[in-house]
Structures are given as structure tokens and as C-alpha cells.
Motif scaffolding. Structure first.
Motif, PDB file in Angstrom:
ATOM      1  N   ALA A 247       3.701   4.371   6.587  1.00  0.00           N
ATOM      2  CA  ALA A 247       4.330   5.503   7.257  1.00  0.00           C
ATOM      3  C   ALA A 247       3.737   5.764   8.643  1.00  0.00           C
ATOM      4  N   ALA A 248       2.431   5.527   8.813  1.00  0.00           N
ATOM      5  CA  ALA A 248       1.784   5.853  10.087  1.00  0.00           C
ATOM      6  C   ALA A 248       2.322   5.020  11.237  1.00  0.00           C
ATOM      7  N   THR A 249       2.716   3.773  10.982  1.00  0.00           N
ATOM      8  CA  THR A 249       3.187   2.878  12.045  1.00  0.00           C
ATOM      9  C   THR A 249       4.670   2.584  11.957  1.00  0.00           C
ATOM     10  N   GLY A 250       5.286   2.877  10.800  1.00  0.00           N
ATOM     11  CA  GLY A 250       6.694   2.538  10.627  1.00  0.00           C
ATOM     12  C   GLY A 250       6.921   1.059  10.397  1.00  0.00           C
ATOM     13  N   GLU A 251       5.858   0.289  10.152  1.00  0.00           N
ATOM     14  CA  GLU A 251       5.966  -1.144   9.938  1.00  0.00           C
ATOM     15  C   GLU A 251       5.599  -1.479   8.495  1.00  0.00           C
ATOM     16  N   HIS A 252       5.794  -2.743   8.125  1.00  0.00           N
ATOM     17  CA  HIS A 252       5.403  -3.238   6.808  1.00  0.00           C
ATOM     18  C   HIS A 252       4.111  -4.043   6.915  1.00  0.00           C
ATOM     19  N   HIS A 253       3.171  -3.755   6.030  1.00  0.00           N
ATOM     20  CA  HIS A 253       1.908  -4.484   5.974  1.00  0.00           C
ATOM     21  C   HIS A 253       1.820  -5.265   4.670  1.00  0.00           C
ATOM     22  N   TRP A 254       1.152  -6.392   4.725  1.00  0.00           N
ATOM     23  CA  TRP A 254       0.954  -7.198   3.514  1.00  0.00           C
ATOM     24  C   TRP A 254      -0.078  -6.542   2.608  1.00  0.00           C
ATOM     25  N   MET A 255       0.269  -6.437   1.337  1.00  0.00           N
ATOM     26  CA  MET A 255      -0.620  -5.886   0.319  1.00  0.00           C
ATOM     27  C   MET A 255      -0.713  -6.862  -0.852  1.00  0.00           C
ATOM     28  N   ARG A 256      -1.809  -6.750  -1.580  1.00  0.00           N
ATOM     29  CA  ARG A 256      -1.987  -7.554  -2.785  1.00  0.00           C
ATOM     30  C   ARG A 256      -2.199  -6.613  -3.967  1.00  0.00           C
ATOM     31  N   ALA A 257      -1.368  -6.739  -4.998  1.00  0.00           N
ATOM     32  CA  ALA A 257      -1.480  -5.913  -6.207  1.00  0.00           C
ATOM     33  C   ALA A 257      -2.030  -6.774  -7.342  1.00  0.00           C
ATOM     34  N   ARG A 258      -3.075  -6.277  -7.959  1.00  0.00           N
ATOM     35  CA  ARG A 258      -3.665  -6.973  -9.121  1.00  0.00           C
ATOM     36  C   ARG A 258      -3.858  -5.969 -10.249  1.00  0.00           C
ATOM     37  N   ALA A 259      -3.762  -6.464 -11.485  1.00  0.00           N
ATOM     38  CA  ALA A 259      -3.931  -5.573 -12.639  1.00  0.00           C
ATOM     39  C   ALA A 259      -4.364  -6.386 -13.848  1.00  0.00           C
ATOM     40  N   GLN A 260      -5.111  -5.712 -14.720  1.00  0.00           N
ATOM     41  CA  GLN A 260      -5.548  -6.292 -15.985  1.00  0.00           C
ATOM     42  C   GLN A 260      -5.078  -5.381 -17.112  1.00  0.00           C
ATOM     43  N   ASP A 264      -5.902  -2.426 -27.511  1.00  0.00           N
ATOM     44  CA  ASP A 264      -6.546  -1.688 -28.595  1.00  0.00           C
ATOM     45  C   ASP A 264      -7.199  -2.651 -29.573  1.00  0.00           C
ATOM     46  N   GLY A 265      -7.675  -2.124 -30.684  1.00  0.00           N
ATOM     47  CA  GLY A 265      -8.392  -2.946 -31.649  1.00  0.00           C
ATOM     48  C   GLY A 265      -7.547  -4.047 -32.259  1.00  0.00           C
ATOM     49  N   THR A 266      -6.224  -3.904 -32.238  1.00  0.00           N
ATOM     50  CA  THR A 266      -5.346  -4.938 -32.804  1.00  0.00           C
ATOM     51  C   THR A 266      -4.930  -5.960 -31.766  1.00  0.00           C
ATOM     52  N   GLY A 267      -5.340  -5.774 -30.529  1.00  0.00           N
ATOM     53  CA  GLY A 267      -4.938  -6.702 -29.479  1.00  0.00           C
ATOM     54  C   GLY A 267      -3.700  -6.284 -28.731  1.00  0.00           C
ATOM     55  N   ALA A 268      -3.054  -5.194 -29.140  1.00  0.00           N
ATOM     56  CA  ALA A 268      -1.838  -4.729 -28.473  1.00  0.00           C
ATOM     57  C   ALA A 268      -2.205  -4.058 -27.148  1.00  0.00           C
ATOM     58  N   ILE A 269      -1.371  -4.281 -26.143  1.00  0.00           N
ATOM     59  CA  ILE A 269      -1.602  -3.692 -24.819  1.00  0.00           C
ATOM     60  C   ILE A 269      -1.228  -2.210 -24.865  1.00  0.00           C
ATOM     61  N   VAL A 270      -2.173  -1.339 -24.421  1.00  0.00           N
ATOM     62  CA  VAL A 270      -1.908   0.103 -24.412  1.00  0.00           C
ATOM     63  C   VAL A 270      -1.755   0.637 -22.989  1.00  0.00           C
ATOM     64  N   ALA A 271      -2.238  -0.111 -21.987  1.00  0.00           N
ATOM     65  CA  ALA A 271      -2.093   0.336 -20.602  1.00  0.00           C
ATOM     66  C   ALA A 271      -2.498  -0.809 -19.678  1.00  0.00           C
ATOM     67  N   TRP A 272      -2.141  -0.681 -18.392  1.00  0.00           N
ATOM     68  CA  TRP A 272      -2.538  -1.637 -17.354  1.00  0.00           C
ATOM     69  C   TRP A 272      -3.304  -0.875 -16.282  1.00  0.00           C
ATOM     70  N   TYR A 273      -4.392  -1.474 -15.775  1.00  0.00           N
ATOM     71  CA  TYR A 273      -5.200  -0.872 -14.723  1.00  0.00           C
ATOM     72  C   TYR A 273      -5.220  -1.837 -13.534  1.00  0.00           C
ATOM     73  N   GLY A 274      -4.910  -1.320 -12.369  1.00  0.00           N
ATOM     74  CA  GLY A 274      -4.813  -2.214 -11.229  1.00  0.00           C
ATOM     75  C   GLY A 274      -5.211  -1.547  -9.919  1.00  0.00           C
ATOM     76  N   VAL A 275      -5.229  -2.347  -8.851  1.00  0.00           N
ATOM     77  CA  VAL A 275      -5.495  -1.870  -7.498  1.00  0.00           C
ATOM     78  C   VAL A 275      -4.535  -2.554  -6.546  1.00  0.00           C
ATOM     79  N   VAL A 276      -4.276  -1.866  -5.434  1.00  0.00           N
ATOM     80  CA  VAL A 276      -3.512  -2.430  -4.321  1.00  0.00           C
ATOM     81  C   VAL A 276      -4.449  -2.444  -3.120  1.00  0.00           C
ATOM     82  N   GLU A 277      -4.612  -3.622  -2.477  1.00  0.00           N
ATOM     83  CA  GLU A 277      -5.509  -3.733  -1.337  1.00  0.00           C
ATOM     84  C   GLU A 277      -4.752  -4.283  -0.135  1.00  0.00           C
ATOM     85  N   ASP A 278      -5.210  -3.875   1.034  1.00  0.00           N
ATOM     86  CA  ASP A 278      -4.592  -4.304   2.291  1.00  0.00           C
ATOM     87  C   ASP A 278      -5.082  -5.708   2.645  1.00  0.00           C
TER      88      ASP A 278
END
Length: 816
Positions: A247-260, A264-278
Motif C-alpha cells: 500500500a505504501a508504494t502502490g506496487e507489488h513486492h515479491w514475498m515468500r510464504a512458508r508454513a508447517q 495432534d496425538g493421532t497425527g491429524a493436522i489441527v492448524a498451520w503456522y507460517g510466516v510471510v517474508e519480504d
């Protein structure tokens, strides 16, 4: 001689002290002269398990029950019968206004009031909740004050600790230059740091669910969504690059999104945690590097003098850059790469060196570097994170990006490596994960405390009724009409306790549901009269349903309970007067609800619409929490809406709410719609029994329950054999397969559980009727009843009789 204290309940330390005290020297006089109001109020107070005190008469002489004694501390020896102001002189400046207001006819309730009681004679930090009420004598005049109290110090301190933890977590997240985020297993964004809003200019709620995609460059949306969806399905880590609107420049910047994923105890996925970096600067450098690569590939066959040009260009970046030919020889490297290699391994590399040979003195690192470069030299472009250096020290982590190197004719002649140090970034992510875990633990302990307190309060109320009724039933020469009244009170209270546990299990989505296909419109119509009786004569109930049938697969009893809970809430919101509309819509899509993505359906939607006061916006996020209620004390448990959402979620649906202050509220229950059931034909088999005597194998590990169960069955005319566990029951049937007409088994038992036993018996004697019973079973909650009939605990003799009424007659063989 008659007992002047006969009005007091038996037992208790305070009761004994009241009897032992000489009251003739007080303003109340001897107990024979005490007023009926004082006698009844004191007796009621002593019998109550909740801490309370009574101040009576012109001197406000102090009475209290056993639960209040610990609050007195060192005052306990002199407090009884002493003026209330003298007992609590140390805090009279704090509580004196409460006493004056109460004696003036007001009732006061204070929550979490800080007081220094100094119970052991030294200052102490504590918080308390009080309810002060005027104490009325038989003439209707205020004769004193009555107070119920509880210490809330632990609750206040835990809330303060929770707020501190949340503040710490919030600062950890918001000061992170990256953008932490979380999503549910379906990919709906559930949280993000405010930095995302600053970067993109989106509104505070816009990124939730799939709203974040609107901030991406349109050309990058298909690839990003495809990659994200594939990772959600496979459970593989998310790693995707895209351009994001800034928003500050009105342009598009490249970002990288990663998540793991978190499982739970049965191996089922209960949530994803990630970050977005410039990674915009890196992307620009990579593009420049690719452009350079094209240029260098055309010049690689020229004289070695060209290699100096490579090195000069590589020095414009702080990243570690090098190029190898297919024989692992260095074609080019920048100063950063040479410095980093020397720091790690004590050897400075030069153009022309065999990189793998330089690592011969560190075999483990040699194998690691060789394997990575062998993959790159096959022509594959990839990125990975690796740790290098001495394993006995804190090793640096590098993100390695490899691209193939080709000559002017397109032939593969080597590969480039672009390495950046990501050690600090990984450590920040690790600290963030620890902060998130600490917050989750604090929230979990707070929820457990609230739930435990609420359950204990409600169950103690129910147990008080049962205990009091049983004590009264023991009285000799009790009139029959009063005996029936006390027995009915016990029976009704047991039903209320069963309903409370059912609501708790429904909220936790652990209720043992008995789903069946039914027409929702017909179900609503059949329960309309019952709903009308619940809502009252001043409520006009309007049912709006389509002419065509629409079916769901759900537990009809739980559906009725959810409908009643919503209708009762609507009634209370309108103060028992107005119009409630029950509206059914078929084949509706499921909308986005509380940040969860919707679906196109088909779903049925049952809306309960009232004309009440509405719900304040601040309360809307909490209305489905257990024991949260906006009603007055004693007007609701706070579990009604918890049952509704628990039933909906466990049945594959959800509940939405829309409310406007002063205009009304609409609750909408969504359940998946199914096809109408096929016409059933009666299966051939033995004739249904007519209530004749049966031989029943009872399987129950609880001795008290087993005795009552066999007694009920025998009084119904059946004969029983009682097995204390599943293994014993299986052995009895294996010896004499035709001995019994039916089996009545508990589900939760040590060793072989009831479901496993039923399956074994079904395989051994296919036509042997088996009825299961349980108050709660995790297996039944997750997997259903597996086709077996179920009688829920606590059960009555009538329910047991009904369960066995349809069992066929005597089987052949087997002696009693």
C-alpha cells in the motif's frame, strides 16, 4: 428438657459453638426468645456448603457457617455473637458503605473486590466477591444483613498472568519484521500480525478466511492457490513465492510464504503456522543473476580472463555466490563465499579448486556438500535450508538456491549457488513458536478453570436437592403425599443432571449421537406444540416451511434439544411476550461463519427469529462459550448455546447468529441435507416378543450399577447372569452360545470394552440381540454405535423395559 437449639441442623463446628455459647449476655437474649426469622435464617445458613455470614439485631451480632470459618483467621475464637463492626474493624472503611446500603434495603453484589483480611495477623493481598442482602424478620422489617462470599484471589491473579502472557505474545508477533499467520486445516486464515494490514492496506477483518488472496498480484493467484491447496491435502510444508500489493508504494513486492502443520496425538493436522517474508531484493538479485547467467553461458568457453568479470559482478551482493562445473570445480565465486567457507572449514577456496576435495578433512560435511551439488548438477533448480560447520557448536543455517548453468548452445555445463544466512530468521521463528505455545497453555488452563468451576457449581446444586430429599425420606411416619414429592424431586434432579452432562458432551462434541435420516419440516411441525408450551401463552409461534420435504442425517433428540434451547433463548430475550418465527430453508449453501470458509451445500437452514432486545456486539464472540450467559443469576446455566453449536459441529454443520440491539436476534442452524431414505421393507425373522421373560447376560464392571441393573431386570420378570468384565462375558457365551436371549453390556470397561465385546459376540452368535449402555464413550462419540442399540446412562426401569420389550423369546439350550 427440650432442646432450645432444636431448630439448628445437626453436626458442624459452628453449630456446636452456637449451642455452647451463653447468649443471655447479648442483645439477642437466650435462644428460647429468638424470633422465628432468626432461627430459620441461621438454620438455613448452617446447612449450606457455600461460605456465608449473618449479622442480626440492633448490634448486628455475627453468625456464620462452617464454610466461612477459614476467612476469619485469628478472629475465629471471638467472632461468634460479637458485633459485626468489631469483628471486621480492620476493613470497615471498605465494607461499611455496603453494610449501610444493605440495612437501607438495597442488595449489593461486588465482584473481585480487593481486601486485606490479614487472617493470620499479617497483611495479605486478596480479592473477594460478595452478595449482600437485607435479612427480613417475620414482621417484614429489616433485622440485619445476610452475605454470601467467595475468595477470588486465584482467579484474579490467573487473569493478570494471562493478560501479561497475551501482551508478551502480541509484542513478540508485532515487532517481528516478518508476518506470522495461522490457518485451520481447511486453509482459512485464523490470525495474522498487524504488519500484514500495514503492508497491504487491507481492513482489519478482510484477510480472514481466503480474503488474503485479494492482496496478491492477479497473475500469481492460480499458482499460489494450487500450491497451497496441494500442501493442505498432502500435509507437506508450504513454500510458495508470490507478488503482494504494498500500500505504501502502490506496487507489488515479491514475498515468500512458508508454513508447517501442527498435529495432534493421532497425527491429524489441527492448524498451520507460517510466516510471510519480504524477498523482493533477493528476487531482483536472482533476476539479475539469471540475466548474467545467460550472458556468462555464452562466454564460458572463452579465455579464463572472462572469469574475472564473473567475480566482479558477484561482489555486488552480500550473499554467498559460486558456480561449479560438472566435475565439481569452481568456475567462479565471490568474496563472501570465500570468507564464509574459510570461517567454517579453515581453507580458502579459489577458482579451479575441486570443492569436494577441499572438504576431505571433514568427511560428514564432504558427504553433505557432495550430495547437494550432485543434485544441482543434474540440471534441477531448487531451494533448501541446510546447517553447516562444527556440529558441537551453534551451526549457521543457509538457504541455498541452485540454478543450472548452460552454454550458448543450451548445453548444461554446471550450476550456480546463491546462499543467504537465515540463522537469525529461524531463531526468531523458534521464539515465536515458544511464545505461541505459552499462550495456548495459559488459555487452556483458563478454559479448564472456568469449565470445572461451572460444572462443580451446577452439580453441587443438584446433589444438594438429592441429598436433602434422601434425608427427608428417612424420616419415620412420613406422609405418603410428601414421600411421593421427595421421590419425584430425586427423579427430576437425576434427569436434570443427565441433561447437564449431555449438554457438556454436546459442547465438547463427545456426545454419543444416534443419527438417523428424518424430514426436518415434519420434525419441526411435530414438536411445535411442545415448543409452544415451553415459550408460554404470550408468545406467538410461527412456523414457515417449504411444501417439499428436506432430510438430514442427525440425532433427532439432539435436534429437538437444540431447537428448544434456541426457542427458550428467544423467549427470554422478549421477556415472554411477542412473536417467534421458526423458518426452514432447504438446499442452501453454508456461508462463511466466524472466519470459517463456507461451501455451496446442500444444507438445510433452521432459523429462530425473535423480536427481543438483541445481543451487544461485545458479547457476540462469547455466546457459545460454556457457562457464558447474559441472564440473571439462576435464570440459565450458560450451556444451551454450547449444546447447539456442539451438536451442529458434531453433525457436520454450524450455527450463525445475527443481532441488532433493540430489534431482535436470528440464530440459524445449518445441517448437511441428504436424500430421502429408500422405502424400507420388513426383514424376515423371528416374531417380536410380547414382554415375556428373557435370559439376559449383564456385563457391568461397576459393582453398584451392576447390582441395580440386575435387580431392575429381575423385577421386570427376566433372569440374569452378571459378568464383571468383557473377557468374563465372552467366556460365558463361548461355553454355552445358546444360553441367553440377549446381552446388556456397558461400553467403558477396563480391558475389553463393550463395543469390542459386541463385535466378538456378533461374530460368535450372529442372531444374539446386543444392547449397549453408556454415559459417555469416546469410541461412540467418534464412530457411532456400530449398529448396536444404545441405552444412555443414567437409565430408568421404564427405559430398560422398553429396550428389551422387542427382544424375541426363549432361545434353545443352556441351563440356568
Amino acid at each position: 428438657m427440650s432442646d432450645p437449639f432444636s431448630f439448628l441442623p445437626p453436626g458442624g463446628a459452628t453449630g456446636a459453638e452456637i449451642r455452647a455459647r451463653d447468649w443471655s449476655d447479648t442483645s439477642l437474649g437466650p435462644p428460647e426468645t429468638w424470633s422465628p426469622a432468626l432461627r430459620s435464617t441461621a438454620a438455613l445458613m448452617l446447612a449450606c456448603p457455600t461460605a456465608m455470614f449473618l449479622a442480626w439485631g440492633p448490634d448486628l451480632l455475627c453468625f456464620y457457617n462452617d464454610a466461612y470459618r477459614p476467612f476469619l483467621g485469628h478472629r475465629l475464637d471471638t467472632a461468634l455473637g460479637r458485633p459485626f463492626r468489631e469483628v471486621w474493624a480492620s476493613i470497615w472503611d471498605d465494607i461499611g458503605p455496603l453494610v449501610d446500603a444493605t440495612l437501607a434495603g438495597e442488595s449489593k453484589t461486588l465482584t473481585n473486590m480487593p481486601l486485606d483480611l490479614s487472617r493470620d495477623g499479617t497483611p495479605e493481598r486478596g480479592w473477594w466477591s460478595f452478595t449482600y442482602s437485607p435479612a427480613i424478620d417475620e414482621a417484614g422489617q429489616i433485622a440485619g444483613l445476610f452475605c454470601v462470599t467467595a475468595e477470588t484471589t486465584a482467579h484474579v491473579l490467573s487473569e493478570a498472568a494471562l493478560r501479561e502472557s497475551e501482551d508478551h505474545y502480541r509484542h513478540t508477533v508485532e515487532l517481528n519484521p516478518q508476518v506470522p499467520w495461522t490457518c485451520d486445516p481447511q486453509g482459512n486464515i485464523t490470525s495474522f500480525s498487524n504488519r500484514w494490514l500495514t503492508l497491504t492496506g487491507q481492513g482489519p477483518r478482510e484477510p480472514y478466511g481466503s480474503g488474503w488472496i485479494k492482496a496478491l498480484h492477479p497473475d500469481d493467484v492460480p499458482h499460489t492457490v494450487t500450491t497451497f491447496t496441494a500442501c493442505l491435502a498432502s500435509g507437506d510444508p508450504v513454500d510458495v513465492d508470490y507478488r503482494l500489493y504494498v500500500a505504501a508504494t502502490g506496487e507489488h513486492h515479491w514475498m515468500r510464504a512458508r508454513a508447517q502443520p501442527r498435529r495432534d496425538g493421532t497425527g491429524a493436522i489441527v492448524a498451520w503456522y507460517g510466516v510471510v517474508e519480504d524477498i523482493h531484493d533477493r528476487k531482483l538479485a536472482e533476476r539479475e543473476l539469471r540475466d548474467l547467467n545467460v550472458h556468462l553461458e555464452r562466454r564460458v568457453a572463452e579465455a579464463l580472463a572472462q572469469r574475472k568479470l564473473w567475480a566482479d559482478v558477484f561482489e555486488v551482493t552480500d550473499a554467498l555466490v559460486c558456480a561449479l562445473d560438472t566435475d565439481f570445480r569452481l568456475l567462479a565465486l565471490n568474496r563472501a563465499y570465500a570468507d564464509g567457507f574459510e570461517t567454517l572449514y579453515g581453507t580458502r577456496p579459489r577458482v579451479g579448486d575441486d570443492l569436494v576435495a577441499l572438504l576431505s578433512h571433514v568427511p560428514d560435511e564432504q558427504a553433505q556438500v557432495s550430495a547437494v551439488w550432485a543434485r544441482a548438477l543434474t540440471g534441477e533448480a531448487f531451494t533448501l535450508v541446510e546447517a553447516f560447520g562444527d556440529p558441537d557448536r551453534r551451526r549457521p543455517y543457509y538457504e541455498l538456491a541452485f540454478t543450472p548453468l548452460r552454454d550458448a548452445d543450451g548445453r548444461r555445463i554446471g550450476a550456480f549457488q546463491y546462499a543467504t544466512d537465515v540463522t537469525q530468521r529461524l531463531r526468531e521463528l523458534e521464539q515465536l513458536a515458544k511464545a505461541e505455545e505459552a499462550l495456548r497453555q495459559a488459555q487452556k488452563m483458563e478454559a479448564v478453570g472456568q469449565l470445572t468451576g461451572g460444572v462443580a457449581h451446577d452439580f453441587n446444586n443438584l446433589l444438594t436437592i438429592i441429598r436433602s430429599s434422601m434425608d427427608l425420606l428417612r424420616k419415620p411416619d412420613l406422609p405418603e403425599e410428601r414421600r411421593r414429592r421427595y421421590i419425584d424431586a430425586v427423579s427430576d434432579t437425576v434427569d436434570r443432571a443427565a441433561k447437564l452432562t449431555g449438554q457438556l458432551l454436546a459442547f465438547a462434541r463427545r456426545q454419543s449421537l444416534m443419527p438417523e435420516v428424518f424430514d426436518v419440516g415434519a420434525r419441526i411441525a411435530s414438536t411445535a406444540d411442545m415448543l409452544a408450551s415451553v415459550t408460554g401463552a404470550r408468545i406467538r409461534l410461527v412456523v414457515e416451511a417449504p411444501p417439499t420435504a428436506c432430510h438430514v442425517l442427525a440425532d433427532p433428540t439432539q435436534f429437538d434439544t437444540a431447537l428448544i434451547n434456541m426457542a427458550v433463548n428467544a423467549r427470554d430475550a422478549m421477556d415472554g411476550q411477542g412473536t417467534i418465527v421458526l423458518r426452514l430453508a432447504c438446499r442452501r449453501g453454508l456461508p462463511e461463519i466466524r472466519g470459517h470458509a463456507g461451501t455451496t451445500g446442500p444444507f438445510i437452514a433452521v432459523s429462530v427469529i425473535d423480536e427481543g432486545t438483541g445481543i451487544r456486539p461485545a458479547e457476540l464472540p462469547h455466546i457459545f462459550e460454556p457457562f457464558f450467559t447474559t441472564k440473571e443469576v439462576g435464570k440459565g446455566t450458560g450451556l444451551g448455546l454450547s449444546q447447539v453449536i456442539g451438536f451442529a459441529k458434531q453433525s457436520g454443520g454450524d450455527v450463525d447468529v445475527a443481532s441488532t440491539l433493540g430489534q431482535g436476534t436470528t440464530f440459524t442452524l445449518y445441517l448437511p441435507q441428504v436424500d430421502a431414505p429408500a422405502a424400507e421393507t420388513e426383514a424376515p425373522g423371528r416374531a417380536v416378543g410380547d414382554g415375556h421373560a428373557l435370559r439376559i447376560l449383564v456385563v457391568e464392571d461397576n459393582l453398584d450399577v451392576g447390582r441395580f441393573c440386575t435387580q431392575i431386570l429381575e423385577e421386570l420378570g427376566h433372569s440374569t447372569v452378571w459378568a464383571k468384565n468383557g473377557e468374563e462375558a465372552l467366556a460365558v457365551v463361548e461355553r454355552e452360545p445358546d444360553r441367553f436371549d440377549a446381552v446388556f453390556s456397558d461400553v467403558v470397561m477396563p480391558g475389553m470394552g463393550g463395543v469390542a465385546l459386541a463385535r466378538r459376540l456378533r461374530a460368535l452368535v450372529p442372531d444374539l440381540p446386543i444392547i449397549l449402555t453408556s454415559g459417555y464413550s469416546d469410541v461412540l462419540a467418534r464412530e457411532g454405535t456400530h449398529g448396536f442399540d444404545l441405552v444412555r446412562k443414567p437409565y430408568s426401569a421404564a427405559e430398560v423395559a422398553a429396550a428389551f420389550r422387542a427382544i424375541p423369546g426363549r432361545r434353545g439350550g443352556g441351563a440356568e
